[in-house]
Enzyme design. Structure first.
Site, mmCIF file in Angstrom:
data_model
loop_
_atom_site.group_PDB
_atom_site.id
_atom_site.type_symbol
_atom_site.label_atom_id
_atom_site.label_comp_id
_atom_site.label_asym_id
_atom_site.label_seq_id
_atom_site.Cartn_x
_atom_site.Cartn_y
_atom_site.Cartn_z
ATOM 1 N N TRP A 154 1.275 -1.502 0.216
ATOM 2 C CA TRP A 154 -0.114 0.285 -0.129
ATOM 3 C C TRP A 154 0.617 1.356 -0.081
ATOM 4 O O TRP A 154 2.147 1.122 0.368
ATOM 5 C CB TRP A 154 -1.489 -0.151 0.995
ATOM 6 C CG TRP A 154 -0.278 -0.245 2.602
ATOM 7 C CD1 TRP A 154 0.577 -0.689 3.405
ATOM 8 C CD2 TRP A 154 -1.112 -0.158 4.320
ATOM 9 N NE1 TRP A 154 0.792 -0.780 4.299
ATOM 10 C CE2 TRP A 154 -0.470 -0.352 4.673
ATOM 11 C CE3 TRP A 154 -2.262 0.256 4.026
ATOM 12 C CZ2 TRP A 154 -1.003 -0.412 6.412
ATOM 13 C CZ3 TRP A 154 -3.435 0.483 5.141
ATOM 14 C CH2 TRP A 154 -2.593 -0.243 5.813
ATOM 15 N N ASN A 155 0.103 2.228 -0.277
ATOM 16 C CA ASN A 155 0.978 3.261 -0.328
ATOM 17 C C ASN A 155 0.245 4.713 0.569
ATOM 18 O O ASN A 155 -1.100 4.995 0.835
ATOM 19 C CB ASN A 155 0.367 4.069 -2.188
ATOM 20 C CG ASN A 155 1.689 3.159 -2.581
ATOM 21 O OD1 ASN A 155 3.001 2.414 -2.660
ATOM 22 N ND2 ASN A 155 1.311 2.750 -4.225
ATOM 23 N N HIS B 182 -7.419 19.467 -6.823
ATOM 24 C CA HIS B 182 -7.249 19.425 -8.746
ATOM 25 C C HIS B 182 -6.510 19.233 -8.947
ATOM 26 O O HIS B 182 -5.382 19.637 -9.929
ATOM 27 C CB HIS B 182 -7.747 21.655 -7.943
ATOM 28 C CG HIS B 182 -9.127 21.539 -8.003
ATOM 29 N ND1 HIS B 182 -10.587 21.972 -8.652
ATOM 30 C CD2 HIS B 182 -9.436 22.320 -6.436
ATOM 31 C CE1 HIS B 182 -11.146 21.936 -7.655
ATOM 32 N NE2 HIS B 182 -10.818 22.797 -6.462
ATOM 33 N N HIS C 80 -10.540 15.575 -12.235
ATOM 34 C CA HIS C 80 -11.124 15.621 -11.562
ATOM 35 C C HIS C 80 -12.900 16.793 -11.358
ATOM 36 O O HIS C 80 -12.852 16.921 -12.693
ATOM 37 C CB HIS C 80 -10.072 16.992 -10.437
ATOM 38 C CG HIS C 80 -9.743 17.794 -10.805
ATOM 39 N ND1 HIS C 80 -9.157 19.148 -12.183
ATOM 40 C CD2 HIS C 80 -10.312 19.213 -10.332
ATOM 41 C CE1 HIS C 80 -9.078 19.945 -11.921
ATOM 42 N NE2 HIS C 80 -10.143 20.271 -11.136
ATOM 43 N N ASP D 46 -14.444 19.960 -10.132
ATOM 44 C CA ASP D 46 -14.833 20.645 -8.673
ATOM 45 C C ASP D 46 -16.457 21.230 -8.777
ATOM 46 O O ASP D 46 -17.263 21.419 -9.206
ATOM 47 C CB ASP D 46 -15.024 21.877 -9.845
ATOM 48 C CG ASP D 46 -13.113 22.567 -10.911
ATOM 49 O OD1 ASP D 46 -12.362 21.653 -10.469
ATOM 50 O OD2 ASP D 46 -13.712 22.615 -11.405
ATOM 51 N N HIS E 1 -15.409 24.969 -4.369
ATOM 52 C CA HIS E 1 -13.936 26.064 -4.843
ATOM 53 C C HIS E 1 -13.970 27.158 -5.225
ATOM 54 O O HIS E 1 -12.797 28.009 -5.099
ATOM 55 C CB HIS E 1 -13.511 24.592 -6.358
ATOM 56 C CG HIS E 1 -12.509 25.499 -7.000
ATOM 57 N ND1 HIS E 1 -11.399 25.367 -5.993
ATOM 58 C CD2 HIS E 1 -12.238 25.129 -8.522
ATOM 59 C CE1 HIS E 1 -10.185 24.959 -7.166
ATOM 60 N NE2 HIS E 1 -11.468 25.580 -8.200
ATOM 61 N N HIS F 228 -15.545 30.030 -14.019
ATOM 62 C CA HIS F 228 -15.377 29.009 -12.661
ATOM 63 C C HIS F 228 -16.731 29.982 -11.740
ATOM 64 O O HIS F 228 -17.690 29.498 -11.054
ATOM 65 C CB HIS F 228 -14.009 28.650 -11.651
ATOM 66 C CG HIS F 228 -13.614 27.697 -12.010
ATOM 67 N ND1 HIS F 228 -12.476 27.676 -13.565
ATOM 68 C CD2 HIS F 228 -13.120 27.100 -11.672
ATOM 69 C CE1 HIS F 228 -12.684 26.758 -13.093
ATOM 70 N NE2 HIS F 228 -12.119 25.860 -12.043
HETATM 71 C C1 23J Z 1 -7.941 27.777 -8.623
HETATM 72 C C2 23J Z 1 -7.501 29.372 -9.380
HETATM 73 C C3 23J Z 1 -7.499 28.576 -11.267
HETATM 74 C C4 23J Z 1 -7.766 27.476 -12.022
HETATM 75 C C5 23J Z 1 -8.128 26.603 -11.315
HETATM 76 C C6 23J Z 1 -8.151 26.960 -9.334
HETATM 77 C C7 23J Z 1 -9.256 25.551 -12.052
HETATM 78 O O1 23J Z 1 -8.600 25.459 -13.198
HETATM 79 C C8 23J Z 1 -9.570 23.994 -11.346
HETATM 80 O O2 23J Z 1 -8.217 23.210 -11.409
HETATM 81 O O3 23J Z 1 -9.962 24.142 -10.836
HETATM 82 S S1 23J Z 1 -8.157 27.959 -13.198
HETATM 83 MN MN MN Z 2 -10.426 22.207 -10.093
#
Ligand code: 23J
Ligand code: MN
Length: 258
Positions: free
Chosen positions: A61-62, A69, A73, A75, A79, A208
């Site tokens: 195991w690790n 992220h 993945h 979001d 976030h 986002h």
């Molecule tokens: C944090 C700031 C900007 C971005 C992101 C994260 C991501 O793309 C992410 O993985 O959610 S653009």
């Molecule tokens: Mn992300």
């Protein structure tokens, strides 16, 4: 036969296929770079706890060390600051129902081959709806760009002197999907759901900002979108149940008929 009995029968017969939309997760997984004034996410490290040795003679195991992220993945709305006060906005509180939905796949591979900064416009999305029908409730809207064919971090991240260059959504398209369609969220082949140059858009990182402000999700670093039909696939994208998690690496699976 019930619908679920039919599903398992068709999985056995191969008339429903499982397409894996996930990148391998390991030390070579590319991670997004932000301007140096901001804190950055680490790369993946994997450390052996034991491997059939004196530290554990019968087992392997690790320990994983990685940002939420990283690689393929999810979001969550929490976030982003625009989603921070919404109900059920984190990996552990989003109802599991909201991890499964029909896929709408928008193919802009040809446009992106000609322009790595290509942005999907609202007009182009409405033309897609004209051809394939209105984006249904609880859909995952997946932007097929061919970007996942770029193997190797430098090609994939495509960072120039003026920052990263990779495709994404025009801000008005993100606004339209966030406000005018009842989608689960959007998915992309690139490292994040915003275009490479989107840090300089108004607002910065509009996808986002708008998607998470509307309680919707993101999926990044998808692959094998070329194995999906424009409509008709079902996508299952369930993040780890991280307490107050802002996101999570995950296995994204699509069920495809035929
Ligand atoms: C944090 C700031 C900007 C971005 C992101 C994260 C991501 O793309 C992410 O993985 O959610 S653009
Ligand atoms: Mn992300």
């Amino acid at each position: 036969m019930s619908i679920l009995e039919q599903l398992v029968a068709e999985l056995d017969a191969g008339t429903v296929r499982v397409v894996d939309l996930t990148q391998p997760l390991g030390p070579d997984t590319p991670v997004i770079g932000l301007p140096p004034i901001f804190a950055s996410s680490p790369g993946v490290t994997i450390e052996v706890i034991s491997q059939y040795d004196e530290k554990g003679p019968g087992w392997y195991w690790n320990t994983l060390h990685l940002g939420e992220h990283t690689g393929t993945h999810f979001d969550a709305p929490v976030h982003w600051i625009t989603g921070k006060d919404l109900p059920d906005n984190a990996c552990d509180t989003i109802p599991a129902r909201r991890f499964i939905g029909p896929a709408c796949v928008i193919d802009v591979t040809a446009e992106v081959a000609a322009d790595p900064d290509f942005l999907l416009t609202r007009e182009r999305l409405l033309a897609w709806e004209g051809e394939h029908g209105r984006i249904p409730r609880n859909a995952w809207v997946l932007l097929r760009t061919g970007w996942s064919r770029r193997t190797g971090a430098s090609d994939f991240l495509n960072v120039g002197a003026d920052g990263p260059h990779s495709p994404g959504f025009h801000p008005e398209t993100s606004r339209f999907l966030a406000e005018e369609r009842e989608i689960l969220g959007v998915g992309v082949e690139t490292v994040g759901t915003d275009a490479g140059q989107a840090g300089g858009f108004d607002p910065p990182f509009p996808n986002h900002t708008l998607m998470h402000g509307a309680g919707k999700f993101g999926l990044a670093s998808l692959r094998n979108l070329d194995q999906l039909p424009a409509t008709g696939a079902v996508v299952i994208a369930a993040p780890l149940k991280i307490v107050n998690g802002s996101g999570s690496p995950l296995r994204v699976l699509a069920l495809v008929a035929g």
